[in-house]
Design a protein around this motif. Structure first.
Motif, mmCIF file in Angstrom:
data_model
loop_
_atom_site.group_PDB
_atom_site.id
_atom_site.type_symbol
_atom_site.label_atom_id
_atom_site.label_comp_id
_atom_site.label_asym_id
_atom_site.label_seq_id
_atom_site.Cartn_x
_atom_site.Cartn_y
_atom_site.Cartn_z
ATOM 1 N N ALA A 29 -0.964 -1.904 16.019
ATOM 2 C CA ALA A 29 0.117 -2.351 15.145
ATOM 3 C C ALA A 29 0.374 -1.327 14.055
ATOM 4 C CB ALA A 29 -0.235 -3.696 14.518
ATOM 5 N N THR A 30 1.588 -1.373 13.537
ATOM 6 C CA THR A 30 1.945 -0.681 12.304
ATOM 7 C C THR A 30 2.383 -1.751 11.316
ATOM 8 O OG1 THR A 30 2.674 1.281 13.514
ATOM 9 C CG2 THR A 30 3.410 1.066 11.233
ATOM 10 N N ILE A 31 1.901 -1.643 10.084
ATOM 11 C CA ILE A 31 2.200 -2.653 9.067
ATOM 12 C C ILE A 31 2.770 -1.969 7.833
ATOM 13 C CG2 ILE A 31 1.277 -4.522 7.633
ATOM 14 C CD1 ILE A 31 -0.962 -4.859 9.684
ATOM 15 N N TRP A 32 3.948 -2.399 7.445
ATOM 16 C CA TRP A 32 4.570 -1.942 6.205
ATOM 17 C C TRP A 32 4.309 -3.009 5.146
ATOM 18 C CZ3 TRP A 32 6.408 -1.188 11.029
ATOM 19 C CH2 TRP A 32 6.858 0.092 11.391
ATOM 20 N N LEU A 33 3.779 -2.595 4.007
ATOM 21 C CA LEU A 33 3.344 -3.548 2.984
ATOM 22 C C LEU A 33 3.900 -3.195 1.614
ATOM 23 C CD1 LEU A 33 -0.492 -3.882 3.709
ATOM 24 C CD2 LEU A 33 1.127 -5.772 3.704
ATOM 25 N N PRO A 34 4.233 -4.195 0.800
ATOM 26 C CA PRO A 34 4.443 -3.922 -0.627
ATOM 27 C C PRO A 34 3.107 -3.460 -1.225
ATOM 28 C CG PRO A 34 5.272 -6.105 -0.020
ATOM 29 C CD PRO A 34 4.459 -5.606 1.132
ATOM 30 N N GLU A 35 3.121 -2.431 -2.043
ATOM 31 C CA GLU A 35 1.876 -1.838 -2.527
ATOM 32 C C GLU A 35 1.027 -2.812 -3.335
ATOM 33 O OE1 GLU A 35 2.456 1.888 -4.482
ATOM 34 O OE2 GLU A 35 2.292 3.000 -2.586
ATOM 35 N N ASN A 36 1.655 -3.797 -3.959
ATOM 36 C CA ASN A 36 0.894 -4.732 -4.790
ATOM 37 C C ASN A 36 0.421 -5.955 -4.020
ATOM 38 O OD1 ASN A 36 3.408 -5.857 -4.415
ATOM 39 N ND2 ASN A 36 3.603 -6.645 -6.505
ATOM 40 N N SER A 37 0.505 -5.941 -2.682
ATOM 41 C CA SER A 37 0.196 -7.143 -1.896
ATOM 42 C C SER A 37 -1.281 -7.509 -1.930
ATOM 43 C CB SER A 37 0.659 -6.965 -0.450
ATOM 44 O OG SER A 37 0.050 -5.828 0.139
ATOM 45 N N ALA A 38 -2.164 -6.556 -2.225
ATOM 46 C CA ALA A 38 -3.581 -6.900 -2.335
ATOM 47 C C ALA A 38 -3.815 -7.842 -3.502
ATOM 48 C CB ALA A 38 -4.416 -5.635 -2.493
ATOM 49 N N ALA A 39 -3.080 -7.616 -4.588
ATOM 50 C CA ALA A 39 -3.209 -8.478 -5.764
ATOM 51 C C ALA A 39 -2.288 -9.684 -5.679
ATOM 52 C CB ALA A 39 -2.911 -7.673 -7.029
ATOM 53 N N GLU A 40 -1.134 -9.497 -5.075
ATOM 54 C CA GLU A 40 -0.150 -10.570 -4.950
ATOM 55 C C GLU A 40 0.233 -10.702 -3.471
ATOM 56 O OE1 GLU A 40 3.156 -10.048 -7.563
ATOM 57 O OE2 GLU A 40 1.902 -9.305 -9.212
ATOM 58 N N PRO A 41 -0.496 -11.516 -2.712
ATOM 59 C CA PRO A 41 -0.242 -11.646 -1.269
ATOM 60 C C PRO A 41 1.195 -12.062 -0.977
ATOM 61 C CG PRO A 41 -2.345 -12.630 -1.834
ATOM 62 C CD PRO A 41 -1.654 -12.306 -3.138
ATOM 63 N N VAL A 42 1.651 -11.660 0.210
ATOM 64 C CA VAL A 42 3.036 -11.901 0.627
ATOM 65 C C VAL A 42 3.043 -12.522 2.018
ATOM 66 C CG1 VAL A 42 3.966 -9.998 -0.756
ATOM 67 C CG2 VAL A 42 3.193 -9.568 1.600
ATOM 68 N N PRO A 43 4.134 -13.169 2.411
ATOM 69 C CA PRO A 43 4.247 -13.630 3.803
ATOM 70 C C PRO A 43 4.359 -12.443 4.755
ATOM 71 C CG PRO A 43 5.821 -14.764 2.359
ATOM 72 C CD PRO A 43 5.285 -13.597 1.589
ATOM 73 N N ALA A 44 4.041 -12.690 6.017
ATOM 74 C CA ALA A 44 4.117 -11.648 7.042
ATOM 75 C C ALA A 44 5.267 -11.939 8.001
ATOM 76 C CB ALA A 44 2.807 -11.568 7.816
ATOM 77 N N LEU A 45 5.925 -10.873 8.457
ATOM 78 C CA LEU A 45 6.979 -10.956 9.470
ATOM 79 C C LEU A 45 6.526 -10.156 10.683
ATOM 80 C CD1 LEU A 45 10.138 -10.311 7.240
ATOM 81 C CD2 LEU A 45 9.109 -12.513 7.869
ATOM 82 N N LEU A 46 6.594 -10.768 11.850
ATOM 83 C CA LEU A 46 6.072 -10.158 13.071
ATOM 84 C C LEU A 46 7.187 -9.851 14.050
ATOM 85 C CD1 LEU A 46 3.822 -9.448 15.173
ATOM 86 C CD2 LEU A 46 3.755 -11.902 15.732
ATOM 87 N N GLU A 47 7.164 -8.618 14.599
ATOM 88 C CA GLU A 47 7.972 -8.238 15.763
ATOM 89 C C GLU A 47 6.990 -7.749 16.827
ATOM 90 O OE1 GLU A 47 12.160 -5.956 16.798
ATOM 91 O OE2 GLU A 47 10.862 -5.080 15.261
ATOM 92 N N TYR A 48 7.041 -8.350 18.010
ATOM 93 C CA TYR A 48 5.978 -8.246 19.024
ATOM 94 C C TYR A 48 6.621 -7.867 20.353
ATOM 95 C CZ TYR A 48 2.252 -10.522 21.958
ATOM 96 O OH TYR A 48 1.267 -10.837 22.866
ATOM 97 N N LEU A 49 6.423 -6.596 20.794
ATOM 98 C CA LEU A 49 7.222 -6.053 21.890
ATOM 99 C C LEU A 49 6.396 -5.183 22.839
ATOM 100 C CD1 LEU A 49 10.368 -4.869 19.885
ATOM 101 C CD2 LEU A 49 10.276 -6.788 21.471
ATOM 102 N N PRO A 50 6.915 -4.959 24.059
ATOM 103 C CA PRO A 50 6.274 -4.040 24.995
ATOM 104 C C PRO A 50 6.853 -2.622 24.934
ATOM 105 C CG PRO A 50 7.954 -5.260 26.158
ATOM 106 C CD PRO A 50 7.991 -5.737 24.723
ATOM 107 N N TYR A 51 7.764 -2.340 24.008
ATOM 108 C CA TYR A 51 8.576 -1.129 24.097
ATOM 109 C C TYR A 51 8.057 0.067 23.301
ATOM 110 C CZ TYR A 51 11.974 -4.412 26.049
ATOM 111 O OH TYR A 51 12.603 -5.366 26.811
ATOM 112 N N ARG A 52 6.825 0.038 22.800
ATOM 113 C CA ARG A 52 6.187 1.198 22.172
ATOM 114 C C ARG A 52 6.748 1.494 20.789
ATOM 115 N NH1 ARG A 52 3.491 4.624 26.018
ATOM 116 N NH2 ARG A 52 3.933 6.419 24.691
ATOM 117 N N ARG A 53 6.001 1.050 19.800
ATOM 118 C CA ARG A 53 6.383 1.296 18.416
ATOM 119 C C ARG A 53 6.281 2.777 18.054
ATOM 120 N NH1 ARG A 53 1.170 1.503 18.252
ATOM 121 N NH2 ARG A 53 0.055 2.063 16.327
#
Length: 674
Positions: A29-53
């Motif tokens: 997986a590749t995950i793009w995160l807001p830098e402050n998410s460790a201190a202020e957790p955020v919801p996650a959005l998932l895209e799940y595919l066979p087409y090679r990220r």
């Protein structure tokens, strides 16, 4: 198009994240995160595919995942099992394993310290399909989805069958595409020295998907799996369903609005098989990312964005246009309906003998339909991708090969919206037959623009889950529901219904050529029409915006050739359609990967011989970085006898210039109904 870099949150990227599954398989997986998410957790959005990220969807991923992260979400792109840099093998599309893995991924995301425990899921096409399928699995953390260009019924609305008739075009070409895609190796610079072992495992597990799909010519348990219309009540997450009038999956939006018990909104624009913010024809684009952000904020952050105050169905009502194979900007206007079915939509019924005109009727009000095998050459692409040749050209040639019924010149506009339905009383001269129906907008100059179409394999007249041969000469009832439509036909035009028994290469012909007799007096066309005065028209969207594009450079140009070419040989009465799907060609990625891609489809048929039909798909893919190089060549063909389909698929994979893997797959499949 606005390119945004000034996001509310600074974005960091976690590359090559490993998501462990219970059976020991590791997904990449590749995950793009807001830098402050460790201190202020955020919801996650998932895209799940066979087409090679890592390459194939990387340009599209760059447009949206950083954008979502910049607006306060962990945006996650996962390669499915056996795809890209993930371990394991891929067994089929929408396999039980795919869904079980997806549930585990959602649970893993919800448990991460940077996540609030709430997850959303989105995707187009395959990702739209499995968003619905995973919502039906009811993982506790999955609160909302956005499903784009997808289906709730895998048999009725996908690339395999249409009206119970087998698709000649995508049954072969999409299976051929997936065969080539399955053969690609993981990237050694991401997975390490184990790449060759992983690649060998994938290649040795290959089975061409066409062998699976063509072995299920009725709507059996194979197709029921993954079709969420089997039990809509299983979906409890909120659903935003998105479609395009130039895309074949648009029926889903209407069915989900009508049947889901969970919160649902529908959005249909003029678009092809693309996200609505991507500038591929037909336009116009909209601020789709902003609209989905309103959705995510409402369902995942409890922010009242007023998204649920919008009309339940927002749709682009299309104006009449001259036929063209692409429309950079499709004429029309946005409108809003409070639900579906809608009280603003009424029905008009036309008897084929008394209310419509036809030169084909005899004294008994019967019409005989027996069209040449190449009819359908102007059908265009099954799922338009936004290319210059994707949409149907002028239908006059197809109309001339068909039996037509039409209105007189209209005295006032008709605003078609929803569905057309055709009830037919028919008798065939053979035990098996197909009927294809097209609805066209005919302008005063005679040009004919395709509005919508439908089909019925008469073996499925009593249900898609069974096969019943016809008794030649015996009249039976058959019903066709056309693909959903939105179209204003202006005064001065005519509405034309065109009927044919062939539609190559969309529909594979039955083994025996035969005629179908229509009892016009016992047949009716019903059209859904919209009362514009009864609905809202104050529907607006922001301008489309995205994150900065991935800086990809063009690779060596492929030989010049048309995207679509039809060739006729009078001596043999043979027709050949060649198609370049034009997915992107050769390109060079920022990490130095040289990605080569060359695909060509061809479809042949002779006018008087349905058994001459032949479909082929050829792919060449090359991957090269520094001193590492691989390439893949695949060739898929389908032909048929009266009783069986013959499939031949060949694969050759090269490591450098040496053959790494080579195999030919041959299989005969009985024609049980298609």
């Amino acid at each position: 198009m606005l390119i945004r870099t000034d996001f509310p949150h600074t974005v960091s990227v976690m590359e090559n994240v490993v998501i462990p599954l219970k059976d020991g398989t590791k997904l990449a997986a590749t995950i793009w995160l807001p830098e402050n998410s460790a201190a202020e957790p955020v919801p996650a959005l998932l895209e799940y595919l066979p087409y090679r990220r890592g390459d194939w969807t990387a340009p599209r991923d760059a447009q949206r995942h950083p954008w979502y992260a910049g607006h306060g979400y962990a945006s996650v792109r996962v390669d499915m099992r056996g795809c890209g840099d993930s371990e394991g093998v891929m067994l089929d599309e929408y396999h039980e394993q795919e869904q079980a893995d997806g549930v585990e991924v959602i649970e893993w995301l919800a448990a991460q310290p940077w996540c609030t425990g709430k997850v959303g899921m989105f995707g187009i096409s395959w990702g739209g399909f499995n968003s619905l399928q995973l919502a039906a699995e009811q993982p506790e953390a999955l609160k909302a989805i956005v499903t784009v260009c997808s289906t709730d019924d895998r048999f009725a609305d996908d690339v395999h069958y249409f009206g119970g008739a087998m698709l000649g075009i995508d049954m072969t070409s999409w299976a051929g595409t997936m065969l080539a895609f399955q053969c690609r190796p993981p990237a050694p610079w991401r997975v390490g020295e184990n790449w060759e072992i992983m690649w060998k495992e994938r290649l040795e597990a290959l089975q061409p998907f066409s062998e699976i799909w063509m072995d299920h010519q009725e709507r059996d348990d194979y197709w029921r799996h993954g079709s969420v219309n089997e039990d809509y009540s299983k979906i409890t997450a909120a659903v935003m369903a998105v479609g395009g009038w130039a895309d074949p999956y648009r029926n889903t939006v209407f069915r989900l609005l009508e049947n889901l018990e969970s919160p649902v909104q529908g959005l249909i624009g003029p678009w092809s098989h693309q996200y609505p913010d991507i500038a591929r024809t037909p336009g116009p684009t909209i601020g789709f990312l902003q609209e989905t952000l309103r959705w995510w904020d409402y369902w995942l952050k409890d922010i009242d964005t007023k998204i649920m105050d919008e009309p339940a169905l927002r749709a682009y009502h299309q104006d009449s246009v001259r036929p063209a194979t692409n429309y950079p900007e499709r004429a029309g206007s946005w409108l809003g309906l409070e639900g579906w079915p809608s009280t603003a939509v009424g029905r008009s019924t036309f008897n084929l003998a008394t209310d419509l005109r036809s030169l084909a009727l005899d004294h008994r009000q019967h019409a005989v339909v027996d069209t040449p095998q190449h009819n359908g050459a102007d059908a265009a692409r099954w799922f338009p991708f936004g290319n210059a040749s994707d949409l149907p050209p002028d239908q006059r040639a197809e109309d001339g090969r068909s039996v037509i019924f039409e209105t007189g010149v209209l005295d006032e506009d008709i605003n078609l919206f929803g569905f057309a339905r055709l009830g037919l009383r028919v008798a065939a001269s053979t035990a098996r037959a197909n009927i294809i129906a097209r609805l066209c907008d005919v302008a005063p100059d005679g040009s004919s623009t395709l509005i919508t179409r439908g089909a019925i394999n008469l073996a499925h007249r009593y249900g898609m889950d069974r096969a019943d041969d016809l008794t030649p000469g015996e009249f039976v009832d058959a019903h066709i529901q056309f693909v959903a439509m939105s179209w204003q036909i202006p005064a001065g035009h005519k509405v034309r219904l065109a009927l044919s028994t062939t539609y190559w290469p969309w529909i594979w012909p039955h083994g025996d050529r035969g005629a179908v007799t229509i009892d016009a007096a016992a047949s009716e066309l019903t059209l859904d029409a919209l009362d514009l005065s009864a609905i809202g028209t104050d529907v607006r969207f922001q301008e489309a915006e995205q994150a900065p594009a991935l800086p990809i450079q063009p690779g060596p140009a492929l030989p010049a050739r048309p995207e679509r070419e039809v060739r006729y040989e009078p001596q043999s009465e043979g027709w050949t359609l060649t198609v370049d799907p034009n997915y992107g060609g050769n390109r060079i990625y920022p990490d130095g990967l040289h990605f080569g891609e060359d695909a060509l489809e061809s479809y042949f048929i002779s006018d008087n011989d349905p058994l001459s039909a032949k479909a082929e798909s050829q792919w060449k893919i090359s991957l090269r970085k520094d001193d590492w190089a691989v390439r893949i060549e695949t060739h898929a063909t389908v032909t048929a006898s009266a009783k069986q389909y013959q499939l031949c698929n060949t694969v050759r994979a090269f490591k450098g210039e040496e053959v790494f893997f080579e195999k030919t797959f041959e299989k005969n499949i009985d024609r049980t109904s298609a």
